[in-house]
Design a protein around this motif. Structure first.
Motif, PDB file in Angstrom:
ATOM      1  N   GLY A  38       0.788  -1.227   0.000  1.00  0.00           N
ATOM      2  CA  GLY A  38       0.000   0.000   0.000  1.00  0.00           C
ATOM      3  C   GLY A  38       0.818   1.273   0.000  1.00  0.00           C
ATOM      4  N   LYS A  52      -3.852   8.263  -0.530  1.00  0.00           N
ATOM      5  CA  LYS A  52      -4.250   6.858  -0.611  1.00  0.00           C
ATOM      6  C   LYS A  52      -5.104   6.597  -1.852  1.00  0.00           C
ATOM      7  CE  LYS A  52      -4.992   4.769   3.247  1.00  0.00           C
ATOM      8  NZ  LYS A  52      -5.584   4.283   4.512  1.00  0.00           N
ATOM      9  N   LYS A  53      -5.947   7.558  -2.207  1.00  0.00           N
ATOM     10  CA  LYS A  53      -6.801   7.423  -3.389  1.00  0.00           C
ATOM     11  C   LYS A  53      -5.961   7.347  -4.670  1.00  0.00           C
ATOM     12  CE  LYS A  53      -9.657  10.815  -4.813  1.00  0.00           C
ATOM     13  NZ  LYS A  53     -10.775  11.769  -4.728  1.00  0.00           N
ATOM     14  N   ARG A  75      -4.307   3.908  -4.838  1.00  0.00           N
ATOM     15  CA  ARG A  75      -5.274   2.892  -5.297  1.00  0.00           C
ATOM     16  C   ARG A  75      -5.478   2.972  -6.803  1.00  0.00           C
ATOM     17  NH1 ARG A  75      -9.700   4.539  -2.126  1.00  0.00           N
ATOM     18  NH2 ARG A  75      -8.727   4.753  -0.104  1.00  0.00           N
ATOM     19  N   THR A 120      -2.450   1.494  -8.492  1.00  0.00           N
ATOM     20  CA  THR A 120      -2.473   0.031  -8.360  1.00  0.00           C
ATOM     21  C   THR A 120      -3.385  -0.583  -9.404  1.00  0.00           C
ATOM     22  OG1 THR A 120      -2.130   0.277  -5.983  1.00  0.00           O
ATOM     23  CG2 THR A 120      -2.883  -1.864  -6.752  1.00  0.00           C
ATOM     24  N   GLU A 121      -4.543   0.014  -9.590  1.00  0.00           N
ATOM     25  CA  GLU A 121      -5.493  -0.490 -10.577  1.00  0.00           C
ATOM     26  C   GLU A 121      -4.926  -0.402 -11.986  1.00  0.00           C
ATOM     27  OE1 GLU A 121      -9.750   1.002 -12.271  1.00  0.00           O
ATOM     28  OE2 GLU A 121      -9.514   0.966 -10.087  1.00  0.00           O
TER      29      GLU A 121
END
Length: 147
Positions: free
Chosen positions: A51, A83-84, A87, A90-91
């Protein structure tokens, strides 16, 4: 804004999809070395681990007056993003097979070290040849227009 390091090879080797500005976690002697411009990001890349966004292969030369406080010049360093955004990265990486490369490192107006990272797709050899041919054609056209 003072540009400390630039990765010209990234635009040659990759199609740049999207760019982000990320902070970087540095020690005291590292930031002094960065301010002197002793940074290389040519061989570096970033990955998401647990993360967190980590940059690998960034070379920050040891500070001359740093003595025992100097750290390994090629150690992995944490990049700071919301954090958004992590994410979303990561996608993109898992679904579309993209990679994260640093484009440049700079010191902003408030004295903070920032890294501009890009989500990029690797170029094939024929894509690179096509870009070179296009650049040559544009250059010849500009020379003809001047005459």
């Amino acid at each position: 804004m003072k540009i400390v390091a630039n990765n010209k090879k990234a635009r040659h080797d990759y199609f740049i999809e999207d760019t982000y500005e990320a902070g970087i976690v540095l020690t005291g002697t590292e930031i002094k070395s960065v301010r002197q411009g002793k940074v290389s990001i040519k061989e570096s890349y970033a990955r998401i681990r647990d993360g967190e966004l980590i940059i690998y292969g960034m070379n920050i030369a040891p500070y001359e007056q740093g003595n025992i406080f100097n750290v390994d010049s090629l150690r992995e360093r944490k990049l700071l993003l919301h954090k958004k955004e992590i994410r979303k990265l990561t996608e993109l990486i898992t679904r579309q097979g993209l990679t994260i490369v640093p484009l440049r490192m700079y010191i902003n107006d408030r004295g903070r070290a920032k890294v501009e990272i890009a989500v990029a797709r690797g170029k094939k050899a024929y894509d690179k040849r096509h870009d070179i041919a296009k650049r040559d054609a544009d250059r010849k056209m500009q020379q003809a227009m001047r005459k």
